[in-house]
Scaffold this motif. Structure first.
Motif, PDB file in Angstrom:
ATOM      1  N   ALA A   1       5.954   2.690  13.992  1.00 40.53           N
ATOM      2  CA  ALA A   1       6.073   2.598  15.319  1.00 40.53           C
ATOM      3  C   ALA A   1       5.052   3.094  16.346  1.00 40.53           C
ATOM      4  CB  ALA A   1       7.657   3.191  15.703  1.00 40.53           C
ATOM      5  N   GLY A   2       4.149   2.329  16.862  1.00 44.36           N
ATOM      6  CA  GLY A   2       3.496   3.382  17.221  1.00 44.36           C
ATOM      7  C   GLY A   2       2.625   3.260  16.573  1.00 44.36           C
ATOM      8  N   SER A   3       1.633   4.742  16.499  1.00 42.23           N
ATOM      9  CA  SER A   3       0.413   5.082  15.432  1.00 42.23           C
ATOM     10  C   SER A   3       1.500   6.302  14.811  1.00 42.23           C
ATOM     11  CB  SER A   3       0.018   6.304  16.295  1.00 42.23           C
ATOM     12  OG  SER A   3       0.356   7.042  16.867  1.00 42.23           O
ATOM     13  N   THR A   4       2.629   5.789  13.935  1.00 39.22           N
ATOM     14  CA  THR A   4       3.498   6.694  12.931  1.00 39.22           C
ATOM     15  C   THR A   4       3.946   5.796  11.927  1.00 39.22           C
ATOM     16  OG1 THR A   4       4.355   8.224  14.825  1.00 39.22           O
ATOM     17  CG2 THR A   4       5.511   8.231  12.911  1.00 39.22           C
ATOM     18  N   LEU A   5       3.959   5.387  10.298  1.00 36.85           N
ATOM     19  CA  LEU A   5       4.605   4.892  10.318  1.00 36.85           C
ATOM     20  C   LEU A   5       5.505   5.741   9.358  1.00 36.85           C
ATOM     21  CD1 LEU A   5       4.214   2.895   7.543  1.00 36.85           C
ATOM     22  CD2 LEU A   5       2.860   4.458   6.250  1.00 36.85           C
ATOM     23  N   TYR A   6       6.751   5.610   9.597  1.00 34.50           N
ATOM     24  CA  TYR A   6       7.751   6.123   8.615  1.00 34.50           C
ATOM     25  C   TYR A   6       8.506   5.345   7.648  1.00 34.50           C
ATOM     26  CZ  TYR A   6       8.876   7.155  12.962  1.00 34.50           C
ATOM     27  OH  TYR A   6       8.347   8.231  15.082  1.00 34.50           O
ATOM     28  N   VAL A   7       8.812   6.122   6.040  1.00 38.73           N
ATOM     29  CA  VAL A   7       9.111   5.763   5.584  1.00 38.73           C
ATOM     30  C   VAL A   7      10.531   6.306   4.992  1.00 38.73           C
ATOM     31  CG1 VAL A   7       8.633   6.000   2.553  1.00 38.73           C
ATOM     32  CG2 VAL A   7       6.828   5.886   4.352  1.00 38.73           C
TER      33      VAL A   7
ATOM     34  N   GLU B   1       0.468  14.147   1.635  1.00 37.27           N
ATOM     35  CA  GLU B   1       0.545  13.530   0.401  1.00 37.27           C
ATOM     36  C   GLU B   1       0.007  11.723   1.056  1.00 37.27           C
ATOM     37  OE1 GLU B   1      -2.253  12.782  -2.524  1.00 37.27           O
ATOM     38  OE2 GLU B   1      -1.999  14.462  -1.506  1.00 37.27           O
ATOM     39  N   LEU B   2       0.813  11.540   1.501  1.00 32.29           N
ATOM     40  CA  LEU B   2       1.087   9.868   2.124  1.00 32.29           C
ATOM     41  C   LEU B   2       0.072   9.383   3.090  1.00 32.29           C
ATOM     42  CD1 LEU B   2       4.587   8.814   2.221  1.00 32.29           C
ATOM     43  CD2 LEU B   2       2.976   7.796   0.422  1.00 32.29           C
ATOM     44  N   ALA B   3       0.312  10.241   3.982  1.00 32.37           N
ATOM     45  CA  ALA B   3      -0.787  10.052   5.243  1.00 32.37           C
ATOM     46  C   ALA B   3      -2.258   9.958   4.449  1.00 32.37           C
ATOM     47  CB  ALA B   3      -0.857  11.224   5.919  1.00 32.37           C
TER      48      ALA B   3
ATOM     49  N   ASP C   1       0.785  -0.960   0.276  1.00 26.37           N
ATOM     50  CA  ASP C   1      -0.321  -0.154   0.157  1.00 26.37           C
ATOM     51  C   ASP C   1       0.641   1.036   0.280  1.00 26.37           C
ATOM     52  OD1 ASP C   1      -2.411  -1.737   0.173  1.00 26.37           O
ATOM     53  OD2 ASP C   1      -2.321  -1.483   2.643  1.00 26.37           O
ATOM     54  N   VAL C   2       1.947   1.429   1.041  1.00 29.10           N
ATOM     55  CA  VAL C   2       2.504   2.350   0.920  1.00 29.10           C
ATOM     56  C   VAL C   2       3.585   2.782  -0.488  1.00 29.10           C
ATOM     57  CG1 VAL C   2       5.075   3.165   1.862  1.00 29.10           C
ATOM     58  CG2 VAL C   2       3.288   1.948   3.383  1.00 29.10           C
ATOM     59  N   ILE C   3       3.895   1.595  -1.237  1.00 24.49           N
ATOM     60  CA  ILE C   3       4.867   1.385  -2.095  1.00 24.49           C
ATOM     61  C   ILE C   3       3.142   2.381  -3.505  1.00 24.49           C
ATOM     62  CG2 ILE C   3       5.563   0.070  -4.628  1.00 24.49           C
ATOM     63  CD1 ILE C   3       6.998  -1.109  -2.232  1.00 24.49           C
ATOM     64  N   LYS C   4       2.356   1.205  -3.165  1.00 22.77           N
ATOM     65  CA  LYS C   4       1.502   1.743  -4.529  1.00 22.77           C
ATOM     66  C   LYS C   4       0.789   3.411  -3.613  1.00 22.77           C
ATOM     67  CE  LYS C   4      -3.233   0.823  -5.602  1.00 22.77           C
ATOM     68  NZ  LYS C   4      -4.951  -0.396  -6.167  1.00 22.77           N
TER      69      LYS C   4
ATOM     70  N   MET D   1      -3.959   3.165   6.771  1.00 22.98           N
ATOM     71  CA  MET D   1      -4.232   2.050   7.646  1.00 22.98           C
ATOM     72  C   MET D   1      -4.631   1.731   9.171  1.00 22.98           C
ATOM     73  SD  MET D   1      -0.161   0.755   6.478  1.00 22.98           S
ATOM     74  CE  MET D   1       0.419   1.005   5.193  1.00 22.98           C
ATOM     75  N   ARG D   2      -5.174   0.449   9.475  1.00 30.36           N
ATOM     76  CA  ARG D   2      -5.452   0.810  10.910  1.00 30.36           C
ATOM     77  C   ARG D   2      -4.475   0.755  12.094  1.00 30.36           C
ATOM     78  NH1 ARG D   2      -8.184  -4.474  11.535  1.00 30.36           N
ATOM     79  NH2 ARG D   2      -6.447  -5.243  12.857  1.00 30.36           N
ATOM     80  N   GLY D   3      -4.479   2.064  13.218  1.00 27.10           N
ATOM     81  CA  GLY D   3      -3.587   2.421  13.492  1.00 27.10           C
ATOM     82  C   GLY D   3      -2.966   3.515  13.429  1.00 27.10           C
ATOM     83  N   VAL D   4      -2.894   3.757  12.356  1.00 26.77           N
ATOM     84  CA  VAL D   4      -1.778   4.244  12.055  1.00 26.77           C
ATOM     85  C   VAL D   4      -2.231   5.903  11.886  1.00 26.77           C
ATOM     86  CG1 VAL D   4       0.135   5.583   9.825  1.00 26.77           C
ATOM     87  CG2 VAL D   4      -0.280   3.047  10.464  1.00 26.77           C
ATOM     88  N   GLU D   5      -1.963   6.911  12.544  1.00 25.05           N
ATOM     89  CA  GLU D   5      -2.461   8.209  12.490  1.00 25.05           C
ATOM     90  C   GLU D   5      -1.529   9.650  12.070  1.00 25.05           C
ATOM     91  OE1 GLU D   5      -2.902   9.482  16.793  1.00 25.05           O
ATOM     92  OE2 GLU D   5      -4.365   7.924  17.150  1.00 25.05           O
ATOM     93  N   ARG D   6      -0.267   9.018  11.881  1.00 26.59           N
ATOM     94  CA  ARG D   6       0.917  10.010  11.358  1.00 26.59           C
ATOM     95  C   ARG D   6       1.982   9.155  10.202  1.00 26.59           C
ATOM     96  NH1 ARG D   6       1.859  11.454  17.056  1.00 26.59           N
ATOM     97  NH2 ARG D   6       3.120   9.626  16.806  1.00 26.59           N
ATOM     98  N   VAL D   7       1.957   9.618   9.456  1.00 30.84           N
ATOM     99  CA  VAL D   7       3.596   9.694   8.384  1.00 30.84           C
ATOM    100  C   VAL D   7       4.891  10.037   8.970  1.00 30.84           C
ATOM    101  CG1 VAL D   7       3.795   9.204   5.946  1.00 30.84           C
ATOM    102  CG2 VAL D   7       1.654   8.654   6.957  1.00 30.84           C
ATOM    103  N   ARG D   8       5.584   9.798   8.825  1.00 33.11           N
ATOM    104  CA  ARG D   8       7.359  10.714   8.906  1.00 33.11           C
ATOM    105  C   ARG D   8       8.096   9.886   7.816  1.00 33.11           C
ATOM    106  NH1 ARG D   8       4.664  13.846  10.749  1.00 33.11           N
ATOM    107  NH2 ARG D   8       4.385  14.613  12.777  1.00 33.11           N
ATOM    108  N   VAL D   9       8.741  11.124   6.747  1.00 28.06           N
ATOM    109  CA  VAL D   9       9.299  10.515   5.609  1.00 28.06           C
ATOM    110  C   VAL D   9      10.782  10.756   6.031  1.00 28.06           C
ATOM    111  CG1 VAL D   9      10.157  10.623   3.416  1.00 28.06           C
ATOM    112  CG2 VAL D   9       7.338  10.179   4.153  1.00 28.06           C
ATOM    113  N   ILE D  10      11.322   9.869   6.329  1.00 24.64           N
ATOM    114  CA  ILE D  10      12.893   9.835   6.145  1.00 24.64           C
ATOM    115  C   ILE D  10      13.977   9.565   5.269  1.00 24.64           C
ATOM    116  CG2 ILE D  10      15.393   9.140   7.620  1.00 24.64           C
ATOM    117  CD1 ILE D  10      13.194   7.518   9.461  1.00 24.64           C
ATOM    118  N   TYR D  11      14.282  11.238   4.980  1.00 22.80           N
ATOM    119  CA  TYR D  11      15.049  11.326   3.523  1.00 22.80           C
ATOM    120  C   TYR D  11      16.428  10.923   3.688  1.00 22.80           C
ATOM    121  CZ  TYR D  11      10.604  13.632   2.311  1.00 22.80           C
ATOM    122  OH  TYR D  11       9.553  13.843   1.884  1.00 22.80           O
ATOM    123  N   TYR D  12      17.915  10.576   3.672  1.00 28.11           N
ATOM    124  CA  TYR D  12      18.785  10.829   3.203  1.00 28.11           C
ATOM    125  C   TYR D  12      19.575  10.786   1.590  1.00 28.11           C
ATOM    126  CZ  TYR D  12      18.582   5.800   2.138  1.00 28.11           C
ATOM    127  OH  TYR D  12      18.732   4.301   1.256  1.00 28.11           O
ATOM    128  N   ARG D  13      20.801  10.736   2.045  1.00 28.26           N
ATOM    129  CA  ARG D  13      21.506  10.526   0.468  1.00 28.26           C
ATOM    130  C   ARG D  13      22.339   9.405   0.564  1.00 28.26           C
ATOM    131  NH1 ARG D  13      20.384  14.584  -3.152  1.00 28.26           N
ATOM    132  NH2 ARG D  13      19.534  16.345  -2.199  1.00 28.26           N
TER     133      ARG D  13
END
Length: 181
Positions: A61-67, A80-82, A37-40, A87-99
């Motif tokens: 982790a908890g109620s947060t989806l980390y990508v 936009e991802l949120a 679902d996240v990839i879609k 998903m059941r139980g997911v209230e927040r989305v956090r994106v971790i960007y790296y190089r």
């Protein structure tokens, strides 16, 4: 053209009919079924927003989806991802960007400089990453374990102080050393 590079084929994810390669990745738990679902959602967003990122993984982790995405930050991507990922139980989305690279990903997760990374293999074939940082952060270690799908242990060590150019080295006085003997 902008695109997201992910471990599942875009045609498979959008149609819902998985090819044998994509089905194997899901059946062998390389990719969790909820990650589809996240990839879609990332593929759908890339049609409207300029994304040129590589999908690393995601974790709840908890109620947060980390990508974890390799690439520069994109404005409003978390919102936009949120909106798209329900998903059941997911209230927040956090994106971790790296190089690029494992070290940069760990630095983004820990929010500090990584001093060293060692991988230790056990006899059963599993591995553990030992990450050396300046400050211990058990929450970040747990998140890193979830995102990397391997055990991550943290060691907090004092960083070496940079040597000042022209400073005297601590030389021993030969006479005093000989007197002590």
């Amino acid at each position: 053209m902008s695109s997201v590079r992910a471990p599942l084929h875009q045609a498979c994810v959008e149609s819902g009919n998985l090819c044998s390669v994509c089905a194997y990745k899901i059946n062998s738990n390389i990719i969790a079924s909820w990650e589809v679902d996240v990839i879609k959602a990332l593929y759908e967003i890339s049609k409207n927003v300029r994304l040129n990122h590589r999908y690393e993984s995601s974790a709840i982790a908890g109620s947060t989806l980390y990508v974890a995405l390799e690439g520069p930050p994109v404005e409003e991507l978390e919102r936009e991802l949120a909106r798209r990922v329900k998903m059941r139980g997911v209230e927040r989305v956090r994106v971790i960007y790296y190089r690029g690279g494992l070290e940069k990903l760990l630095e983004a997760i820990f929010g500090q400089r990584v001093l060293a990374i060692n991988r230790v293999y056990s006899s059963d074939g599993s591995s553990t990453l030992i990450v050396k940082v300046e400050r211990r952060d058990p929450g970040a270690a747990r998140l890193a374990s979830l995102l990397l799908k391997t055990q991550v242990e943290v060691e907090a060590i004092e960083p070496r102080k940079p040597r000042v150019e022209g400073a005297k080295m601590g030389k021993h006085d030969i006479k005093r050393v000989l007197e002590k003997i």
